[in-house]
Design a protein around this motif. Structure first.
Motif, PDB file in Angstrom:
ATOM      1  N   VAL A  56       0.841  -1.197   0.000  1.00 29.63           N
ATOM      2  CA  VAL A  56       0.000   0.000   0.000  1.00 29.63           C
ATOM      3  C   VAL A  56       0.879   1.252   0.000  1.00 29.63           C
ATOM      4  CG1 VAL A  56      -1.694   1.334   1.325  1.00 29.63           C
ATOM      5  CG2 VAL A  56      -1.949  -1.146   1.108  1.00 29.63           C
ATOM      6  N   THR A  57       1.946   1.227   0.785  1.00 28.36           N
ATOM      7  CA  THR A  57       2.870   2.364   0.816  1.00 28.36           C
ATOM      8  C   THR A  57       3.522   2.574  -0.550  1.00 28.36           C
ATOM      9  OG1 THR A  57       3.346   1.995   3.160  1.00 28.36           O
ATOM     10  CG2 THR A  57       4.940   3.306   1.904  1.00 28.36           C
ATOM     11  N   ARG A  58       3.984   1.483  -1.169  1.00 30.07           N
ATOM     12  CA  ARG A  58       4.609   1.596  -2.498  1.00 30.07           C
ATOM     13  C   ARG A  58       3.596   2.080  -3.528  1.00 30.07           C
ATOM     14  NH1 ARG A  58       7.334  -3.160  -0.657  1.00 30.07           N
ATOM     15  NH2 ARG A  58       5.761  -4.509  -1.617  1.00 30.07           N
ATOM     16  N   PHE A  59       2.347   1.672  -3.370  1.00 31.17           N
ATOM     17  CA  PHE A  59       1.286   2.121  -4.273  1.00 31.17           C
ATOM     18  C   PHE A  59       1.119   3.638  -4.185  1.00 31.17           C
ATOM     19  CE2 PHE A  59      -3.332   3.111  -4.564  1.00 31.17           C
ATOM     20  CZ  PHE A  59      -3.518   2.850  -5.910  1.00 31.17           C
ATOM     21  N   ALA A  60       1.085   4.169  -2.954  1.00 28.75           N
ATOM     22  CA  ALA A  60       0.940   5.614  -2.779  1.00 28.75           C
ATOM     23  C   ALA A  60       2.101   6.364  -3.417  1.00 28.75           C
ATOM     24  CB  ALA A  60       0.828   5.947  -1.293  1.00 28.75           C
ATOM     25  N   VAL A  61       3.303   5.838  -3.248  1.00 32.08           N
ATOM     26  CA  VAL A  61       4.485   6.470  -3.841  1.00 32.08           C
ATOM     27  C   VAL A  61       4.411   6.426  -5.366  1.00 32.08           C
ATOM     28  CG1 VAL A  61       7.000   6.309  -4.072  1.00 32.08           C
ATOM     29  CG2 VAL A  61       5.914   6.011  -1.829  1.00 32.08           C
ATOM     30  N   ALA A  62       3.911   5.316  -5.908  1.00 26.99           N
ATOM     31  CA  ALA A  62       3.778   5.189  -7.364  1.00 26.99           C
ATOM     32  C   ALA A  62       2.823   6.236  -7.933  1.00 26.99           C
ATOM     33  CB  ALA A  62       3.293   3.783  -7.727  1.00 26.99           C
ATOM     34  N   LEU A  63       1.879   6.687  -7.110  1.00 28.69           N
ATOM     35  CA  LEU A  63       0.936   7.719  -7.542  1.00 28.69           C
ATOM     36  C   LEU A  63       1.492   9.127  -7.373  1.00 28.69           C
ATOM     37  CD1 LEU A  63      -2.436   6.322  -6.116  1.00 28.69           C
ATOM     38  CD2 LEU A  63      -1.573   6.164  -8.459  1.00 28.69           C
ATOM     39  N   GLY A  64       2.691   9.237  -6.801  1.00 29.24           N
ATOM     40  CA  GLY A  64       3.331  10.538  -6.661  1.00 29.24           C
ATOM     41  C   GLY A  64       3.225  11.158  -5.287  1.00 29.24           C
ATOM     42  N   PHE A  65       2.758  10.392  -4.300  1.00 28.63           N
ATOM     43  CA  PHE A  65       2.641  10.905  -2.938  1.00 28.63           C
ATOM     44  C   PHE A  65       3.856  10.471  -2.109  1.00 28.63           C
ATOM     45  CE2 PHE A  65      -1.641  10.634  -4.629  1.00 28.63           C
ATOM     46  CZ  PHE A  65      -2.175  11.871  -4.271  1.00 28.63           C
ATOM     47  N   ASP A  66       4.097  11.192  -1.012  1.00 29.50           N
ATOM     48  CA  ASP A  66       5.227  10.853  -0.137  1.00 29.50           C
ATOM     49  C   ASP A  66       5.002   9.535   0.583  1.00 29.50           C
ATOM     50  OD1 ASP A  66       6.503  13.188  -0.859  1.00 29.50           O
ATOM     51  OD2 ASP A  66       5.726  14.325   0.847  1.00 29.50           O
ATOM     52  N   GLY A  67       3.777   9.143   0.764  1.00 28.85           N
ATOM     53  CA  GLY A  67       3.422   7.902   1.443  1.00 28.85           C
ATOM     54  C   GLY A  67       1.917   7.805   1.543  1.00 28.85           C
ATOM     55  N   TYR A  68       1.441   6.773   2.231  1.00 29.54           N
ATOM     56  CA  TYR A  68       0.006   6.587   2.316  1.00 29.54           C
ATOM     57  C   TYR A  68      -0.704   7.712   3.072  1.00 29.54           C
ATOM     58  CZ  TYR A  68      -4.583   4.663   3.167  1.00 29.54           C
ATOM     59  OH  TYR A  68      -5.942   4.498   3.234  1.00 29.54           O
ATOM     60  N   PRO A  69      -0.141   8.256   4.171  1.00 29.79           N
ATOM     61  CA  PRO A  69      -0.833   9.359   4.849  1.00 29.79           C
ATOM     62  C   PRO A  69      -1.114  10.536   3.917  1.00 29.79           C
ATOM     63  CG  PRO A  69       0.864   8.474   6.275  1.00 29.79           C
ATOM     64  CD  PRO A  69       1.047   7.810   4.933  1.00 29.79           C
ATOM     65  N   ALA A  70      -0.176  10.848   3.019  1.00 31.22           N
ATOM     66  CA  ALA A  70      -0.387  11.946   2.074  1.00 31.22           C
ATOM     67  C   ALA A  70      -1.493  11.596   1.082  1.00 31.22           C
ATOM     68  CB  ALA A  70       0.914  12.256   1.334  1.00 31.22           C
ATOM     69  N   LEU A  71      -1.516  10.343   0.630  1.00 30.75           N
ATOM     70  CA  LEU A  71      -2.583   9.909  -0.265  1.00 30.75           C
ATOM     71  C   LEU A  71      -3.931   9.994   0.439  1.00 30.75           C
ATOM     72  CD1 LEU A  71      -3.809   8.574  -2.771  1.00 30.75           C
ATOM     73  CD2 LEU A  71      -3.061   6.361  -1.866  1.00 30.75           C
ATOM     74  N   ARG A  72      -3.997   9.559   1.696  1.00 34.23           N
ATOM     75  CA  ARG A  72      -5.266   9.591   2.416  1.00 34.23           C
ATOM     76  C   ARG A  72      -5.741  11.024   2.644  1.00 34.23           C
ATOM     77  NH1 ARG A  72      -5.964   6.583   8.139  1.00 34.23           N
ATOM     78  NH2 ARG A  72      -4.446   8.182   8.733  1.00 34.23           N
ATOM     79  N   ARG A  73      -4.810  11.942   2.930  1.00 33.11           N
ATOM     80  CA  ARG A  73      -5.202  13.352   3.077  1.00 33.11           C
ATOM     81  C   ARG A  73      -5.807  13.881   1.786  1.00 33.11           C
ATOM     82  NH1 ARG A  73      -0.344  13.718   5.997  1.00 33.11           N
ATOM     83  NH2 ARG A  73       0.751  14.515   4.159  1.00 33.11           N
ATOM     84  N   HIS A  74      -5.196  13.493   0.667  1.00 33.19           N
ATOM     85  CA  HIS A  74      -5.725  13.923  -0.627  1.00 33.19           C
ATOM     86  C   HIS A  74      -7.124  13.358  -0.852  1.00 33.19           C
ATOM     87  CE1 HIS A  74      -5.853  14.922  -4.904  1.00 33.19           C
ATOM     88  NE2 HIS A  74      -6.226  13.672  -5.135  1.00 33.19           N
ATOM     89  N   LEU A  75      -7.309  12.087  -0.519  1.00 31.86           N
ATOM     90  CA  LEU A  75      -8.615  11.465  -0.714  1.00 31.86           C
ATOM     91  C   LEU A  75      -9.676  12.127   0.155  1.00 31.86           C
ATOM     92  CD1 LEU A  75      -7.644   7.670  -0.873  1.00 31.86           C
ATOM     93  CD2 LEU A  75      -8.099   9.237  -2.758  1.00 31.86           C
ATOM     94  N   ARG A  76      -9.319  12.525   1.360  1.00 37.22           N
ATOM     95  CA  ARG A  76     -10.289  13.192   2.233  1.00 37.22           C
ATOM     96  C   ARG A  76     -10.660  14.571   1.706  1.00 37.22           C
ATOM     97  NH1 ARG A  76      -8.369  11.624   8.422  1.00 37.22           N
ATOM     98  NH2 ARG A  76      -8.982   9.418   8.281  1.00 37.22           N
TER      99      ARG A  76
END
Length: 282
Positions: A56-76
Protein backbone atom coordinates in the motif's frame (compact mmCIF):
# COMPACT_ATOMS: atom_id res chain seq x y z
CA UNK A 1 -15.43 10.45 -17.53
CA UNK A 2 -17.34 13.58 -16.51
CA UNK A 3 -18.93 12.23 -13.33
CA UNK A 4 -17.82 13.71 -10.00
CA UNK A 5 -18.67 10.64 -7.93
CA UNK A 6 -16.02 9.37 -5.45
CA UNK A 7 -15.36 6.33 -7.67
CA UNK A 8 -14.94 8.50 -10.76
CA UNK A 9 -12.52 10.81 -8.98
CA UNK A 10 -10.44 7.84 -7.85
CA UNK A 11 -10.30 6.44 -11.37
CA UNK A 12 -9.07 9.80 -12.66
CA UNK A 13 -6.38 9.76 -9.97
CA UNK A 14 -5.09 6.38 -11.17
CA UNK A 15 -5.21 7.14 -14.91
CA UNK A 16 -1.86 7.61 -16.59
CA UNK A 17 0.12 5.59 -14.02
CA UNK A 18 1.81 2.31 -14.86
CA UNK A 19 0.72 0.05 -12.02
CA UNK A 20 1.90 -3.44 -11.14
CA UNK A 21 -0.68 -6.24 -10.83
CA UNK A 22 -0.63 -5.82 -7.02
CA UNK A 23 -1.09 -2.07 -7.37
CA UNK A 24 -3.97 -2.58 -9.83
CA UNK A 25 -5.58 -4.81 -7.21
CA UNK A 26 -5.31 -2.03 -4.63
CA UNK A 27 -6.68 0.50 -7.11
CA UNK A 28 -9.62 -1.73 -7.98
CA UNK A 29 -10.37 -2.25 -4.28
CA UNK A 30 -10.27 1.51 -3.66
CA UNK A 31 -12.66 2.25 -6.53
CA UNK A 32 -15.11 -0.33 -5.24
CA UNK A 33 -15.03 1.18 -1.75
CA UNK A 34 -14.54 4.79 -2.80
CA UNK A 35 -16.59 6.33 0.02
CA UNK A 36 -14.88 4.30 2.76
CA UNK A 37 -11.25 4.38 1.60
CA UNK A 38 -10.44 7.94 2.80
CA UNK A 39 -11.11 6.76 6.36
CA UNK A 40 -9.03 3.57 6.28
CA UNK A 41 -5.52 3.11 7.62
CA UNK A 42 -2.87 1.56 5.40
CA UNK A 43 -3.21 -1.68 7.38
CA UNK A 44 -6.99 -1.71 6.91
CA UNK A 45 -6.68 -1.02 3.17
CA UNK A 46 -4.06 -3.76 2.86
CA UNK A 47 -6.39 -6.25 4.56
CA UNK A 48 -9.31 -5.16 2.38
CA UNK A 49 -7.27 -5.57 -0.82
CA UNK A 50 -5.55 -8.77 0.33
CA UNK A 51 -2.03 -7.33 0.00
CA UNK A 52 0.77 -6.38 2.40
CA UNK A 53 0.95 -3.02 4.15
CA UNK A 54 4.27 -2.13 2.43
CA UNK A 55 2.49 -2.73 -0.91
CA UNK A 56 0.00 0.00 0.00
CA UNK A 57 2.87 2.36 0.82
CA UNK A 58 4.61 1.60 -2.50
CA UNK A 59 1.29 2.12 -4.27
CA UNK A 60 0.94 5.61 -2.78
CA UNK A 61 4.48 6.47 -3.84
CA UNK A 62 3.78 5.19 -7.36
CA UNK A 63 0.94 7.72 -7.54
CA UNK A 64 3.33 10.54 -6.66
CA UNK A 65 2.64 10.91 -2.94
CA UNK A 66 5.23 10.85 -0.14
CA UNK A 67 3.42 7.90 1.44
CA UNK A 68 0.01 6.59 2.32
CA UNK A 69 -0.83 9.36 4.85
CA UNK A 70 -0.39 11.95 2.07
CA UNK A 71 -2.58 9.91 -0.26
CA UNK A 72 -5.27 9.59 2.42
CA UNK A 73 -5.20 13.35 3.08
CA UNK A 74 -5.72 13.92 -0.63
CA UNK A 75 -8.62 11.46 -0.71
CA UNK A 76 -10.29 13.19 2.23
CA UNK A 77 -10.04 16.50 0.39
CA UNK A 78 -11.76 15.15 -2.73
CA UNK A 79 -14.25 12.96 -0.78
CA UNK A 80 -15.28 14.97 2.30
CA UNK A 81 -16.97 13.31 5.32
CA UNK A 82 -20.39 14.61 4.26
CA UNK A 83 -20.39 12.11 1.43
CA UNK A 84 -19.79 9.29 3.88
CA UNK A 85 -22.90 10.24 5.84
CA UNK A 86 -25.04 9.70 2.77
CA UNK A 87 -24.20 5.99 2.60
CA UNK A 88 -27.05 3.54 3.30
CA UNK A 89 -26.97 1.74 6.62
CA UNK A 90 -25.91 -1.74 5.51
CA UNK A 91 -26.66 -3.19 8.93
CA UNK A 92 -30.35 -2.94 8.04
CA UNK A 93 -29.91 -5.48 5.22
CA UNK A 94 -29.36 -9.23 5.35
CA UNK A 95 -26.55 -10.77 3.28
CA UNK A 96 -28.76 -11.33 0.23
CA UNK A 97 -30.07 -7.77 0.30
CA UNK A 98 -26.52 -6.47 0.70
CA UNK A 99 -25.58 -8.30 -2.52
CA UNK A 100 -28.47 -6.61 -4.31
CA UNK A 101 -27.53 -3.23 -2.83
CA UNK A 102 -23.99 -3.79 -4.05
CA UNK A 103 -25.26 -4.36 -7.58
CA UNK A 104 -27.39 -1.23 -7.36
CA UNK A 105 -24.24 0.71 -6.50
CA UNK A 106 -22.45 -0.94 -9.43
CA UNK A 107 -25.21 0.25 -11.75
CA UNK A 108 -24.89 3.76 -10.32
CA UNK A 109 -21.18 3.68 -11.13
CA UNK A 110 -21.98 2.53 -14.65
CA UNK A 111 -24.52 5.32 -15.05
CA UNK A 112 -21.95 7.85 -13.89
CA UNK A 113 -19.40 6.50 -16.36
CA UNK A 114 -21.92 6.78 -19.21
CA UNK A 115 -22.28 10.52 -18.52
CA UNK A 116 -19.49 10.69 -21.08
CA UNK A 117 -20.89 8.58 -23.94
CA UNK A 118 -17.89 8.99 -26.25
CA UNK A 119 -16.09 5.70 -25.36
CA UNK A 120 -19.26 3.69 -25.96
CA UNK A 121 -20.00 5.57 -29.18
CA UNK A 122 -16.44 4.95 -30.40
CA UNK A 123 -16.81 1.27 -29.54
CA UNK A 124 -20.12 1.14 -31.40
CA UNK A 125 -18.51 2.54 -34.53
CA UNK A 126 -15.61 0.09 -34.32
CA UNK A 127 -17.93 -2.92 -33.89
CA UNK A 128 -20.30 -1.80 -36.63
CA UNK A 129 -17.44 -1.42 -39.09
CA UNK A 130 -16.08 -4.92 -38.48
CA UNK A 131 -17.45 -7.63 -40.76
CA UNK A 132 -17.23 -10.29 -39.53
CA UNK A 133 -17.44 -9.29 -35.87
CA UNK A 134 -15.86 -11.82 -33.45
CA UNK A 135 -17.24 -11.71 -29.90
CA UNK A 136 -15.08 -13.40 -27.25
CA UNK A 137 -16.04 -14.55 -23.78
CA UNK A 138 -14.71 -17.57 -21.91
CA UNK A 139 -15.74 -19.26 -18.66
CA UNK A 140 -17.59 -16.75 -16.42
CA UNK A 141 -17.86 -14.26 -19.31
CA UNK A 142 -19.26 -16.73 -21.85
CA UNK A 143 -22.89 -15.86 -21.04
CA UNK A 144 -22.19 -12.15 -21.58
CA UNK A 145 -20.61 -12.84 -24.96
CA UNK A 146 -23.38 -15.24 -25.97
CA UNK A 147 -26.12 -12.77 -25.07
CA UNK A 148 -24.43 -9.97 -26.99
CA UNK A 149 -23.84 -12.17 -30.04
CA UNK A 150 -27.47 -13.38 -30.04
CA UNK A 151 -28.92 -9.88 -30.26
CA UNK A 152 -26.11 -8.44 -32.39
CA UNK A 153 -26.87 -11.01 -35.11
CA UNK A 154 -30.26 -9.36 -35.60
CA UNK A 155 -28.66 -6.12 -36.81
CA UNK A 156 -25.11 -7.09 -37.85
CA UNK A 157 -24.52 -9.18 -41.00
CA UNK A 158 -21.83 -11.51 -39.59
CA UNK A 159 -21.30 -12.09 -35.86
CA UNK A 160 -18.96 -14.89 -34.77
CA UNK A 161 -19.22 -16.09 -31.17
CA UNK A 162 -15.96 -17.28 -29.59
CA UNK A 163 -17.01 -18.87 -26.30
CA UNK A 164 -14.77 -21.95 -26.26
CA UNK A 165 -11.06 -21.94 -25.54
CA UNK A 166 -8.43 -24.39 -26.63
CA UNK A 167 -6.06 -24.62 -29.56
CA UNK A 168 -8.77 -23.73 -32.07
CA UNK A 169 -9.37 -20.27 -30.61
CA UNK A 170 -6.39 -18.66 -32.34
CA UNK A 171 -7.42 -20.33 -35.60
CA UNK A 172 -10.91 -18.84 -35.34
CA UNK A 173 -9.48 -15.39 -34.66
CA UNK A 174 -7.21 -15.76 -37.70
CA UNK A 175 -10.18 -16.86 -39.80
CA UNK A 176 -12.18 -13.80 -38.76
CA UNK A 177 -9.25 -11.51 -39.54
CA UNK A 178 -8.74 -13.21 -42.88
CA UNK A 179 -12.41 -12.73 -43.73
CA UNK A 180 -12.14 -8.98 -43.17
CA UNK A 181 -12.70 -8.40 -39.43
CA UNK A 182 -11.23 -5.16 -38.13
CA UNK A 183 -12.29 -5.36 -34.46
CA UNK A 184 -12.98 -7.91 -31.74
CA UNK A 185 -15.27 -7.46 -28.75
CA UNK A 186 -14.26 -9.23 -25.56
CA UNK A 187 -16.14 -9.72 -22.30
CA UNK A 188 -13.56 -10.39 -19.58
CA UNK A 189 -14.67 -11.07 -16.00
CA UNK A 190 -12.88 -12.37 -12.90
CA UNK A 191 -11.22 -14.73 -12.53
CA UNK A 192 -9.43 -13.94 -15.77
CA UNK A 193 -8.38 -17.06 -17.73
CA UNK A 194 -4.84 -16.84 -19.04
CA UNK A 195 -6.00 -17.86 -22.52
CA UNK A 196 -8.23 -14.77 -22.76
CA UNK A 197 -5.21 -12.48 -22.43
CA UNK A 198 -3.31 -14.67 -24.88
CA UNK A 199 -6.23 -14.57 -27.34
CA UNK A 200 -6.42 -10.78 -27.15
CA UNK A 201 -2.68 -10.48 -27.73
CA UNK A 202 -3.06 -12.77 -30.75
CA UNK A 203 -5.99 -10.70 -32.04
CA UNK A 204 -3.95 -7.52 -31.89
CA UNK A 205 -1.06 -9.21 -33.69
CA UNK A 206 -3.59 -10.21 -36.36
CA UNK A 207 -4.45 -6.54 -36.83
CA UNK A 208 -7.73 -6.42 -34.91
CA UNK A 209 -8.74 -3.54 -32.65
CA UNK A 210 -9.68 -5.03 -29.28
CA UNK A 211 -12.69 -3.57 -27.46
CA UNK A 212 -13.05 -5.03 -23.96
CA UNK A 213 -15.72 -4.96 -21.28
CA UNK A 214 -14.02 -5.71 -17.94
CA UNK A 215 -14.72 -5.10 -14.29
CA UNK A 216 -12.13 -2.35 -13.91
CA UNK A 217 -9.74 -0.16 -15.93
CA UNK A 218 -7.01 -2.00 -14.02
CA UNK A 219 -8.10 -5.52 -15.00
CA UNK A 220 -5.30 -7.81 -16.24
CA UNK A 221 -6.65 -7.62 -19.82
CA UNK A 222 -6.21 -3.84 -19.94
CA UNK A 223 -2.69 -4.14 -21.35
CA UNK A 224 -3.94 -6.15 -24.35
CA UNK A 225 -7.00 -4.00 -25.06
CA UNK A 226 -7.19 -0.95 -27.32
CA UNK A 227 -10.42 0.34 -25.77
CA UNK A 228 -11.51 -0.92 -22.35
CA UNK A 229 -14.89 0.12 -20.94
CA UNK A 230 -15.31 -0.80 -17.26
CA UNK A 231 -18.41 -2.21 -15.59
CA UNK A 232 -18.00 -3.39 -11.99
CA UNK A 233 -19.01 -6.86 -10.84
CA UNK A 234 -20.65 -7.76 -7.54
CA UNK A 235 -18.65 -9.74 -5.01
CA UNK A 236 -21.19 -10.05 -2.19
CA UNK A 237 -22.07 -13.68 -2.91
CA UNK A 238 -20.02 -16.85 -3.30
CA UNK A 239 -20.00 -16.30 -7.08
CA UNK A 240 -19.57 -12.89 -8.69
CA UNK A 241 -22.62 -11.15 -10.15
CA UNK A 242 -22.41 -9.25 -13.42
CA UNK A 243 -25.48 -7.07 -13.85
CA UNK A 244 -23.46 -4.00 -14.86
CA UNK A 245 -21.38 -5.82 -17.54
CA UNK A 246 -24.58 -7.30 -18.97
CA UNK A 247 -26.23 -3.88 -19.14
CA UNK A 248 -23.11 -2.35 -20.66
CA UNK A 249 -23.27 -5.06 -23.33
CA UNK A 250 -26.80 -3.93 -24.24
CA UNK A 251 -25.62 -0.30 -24.32
CA UNK A 252 -22.85 -1.30 -26.73
CA UNK A 253 -25.47 -3.06 -28.85
CA UNK A 254 -27.46 0.16 -29.02
CA UNK A 255 -24.37 2.15 -29.99
CA UNK A 256 -23.45 -0.42 -32.65
CA UNK A 257 -26.98 -0.43 -34.07
CA UNK A 258 -26.90 3.38 -34.24
CA UNK A 259 -23.74 3.10 -36.37
CA UNK A 260 -25.21 0.47 -38.74
CA UNK A 261 -27.22 2.18 -41.52
CA UNK A 262 -29.43 -0.85 -42.19
CA UNK A 263 -29.97 -1.97 -38.58
CA UNK A 264 -33.64 -0.96 -38.50
CA UNK A 265 -34.35 -2.66 -41.81
CA UNK A 266 -32.76 -5.87 -40.54
CA UNK A 267 -34.88 -5.74 -37.38
CA UNK A 268 -38.05 -5.22 -39.36
CA UNK A 269 -37.16 -8.08 -41.69
CA UNK A 270 -36.57 -10.38 -38.72
CA UNK A 271 -39.88 -9.40 -37.14
CA UNK A 272 -41.70 -10.13 -40.41
CA UNK A 273 -40.08 -13.55 -40.74
CA UNK A 274 -40.73 -14.36 -37.09
CA UNK A 275 -44.42 -13.47 -37.48
CA UNK A 276 -44.72 -15.58 -40.64
CA UNK A 277 -43.23 -18.57 -38.83
CA UNK A 278 -45.26 -18.05 -35.66
CA UNK A 279 -41.96 -18.00 -33.80
CA UNK A 280 -43.25 -16.35 -30.63
CA UNK A 281 -46.43 -17.10 -28.70
CA UNK A 282 -47.37 -13.54 -27.84
Amino acid sequence: MTSDSPAARLQRLFEGHRLTPTQRRIAHCMVRGATEVPFLSSVELAELAGVSQPSVTRFAVALGFDGYPALRRHLREVAPPAERAEEPQEDAYNEYQQAVQGEIENLRQLSAMLADPSPVQEAGRLLAASAPLPVLGLRAASSQARGFAYFAAKVHPDVRLLDEGGSMLADRIDAAAGAGASALLCFALPRHPREVAEALEHARQAGLTVVTVAESPFAPVARVSDLLIPAPVGTGLAFDTACAPMLLGRVLLEAMADALPDAQARLEDFDARAAARGLFVE
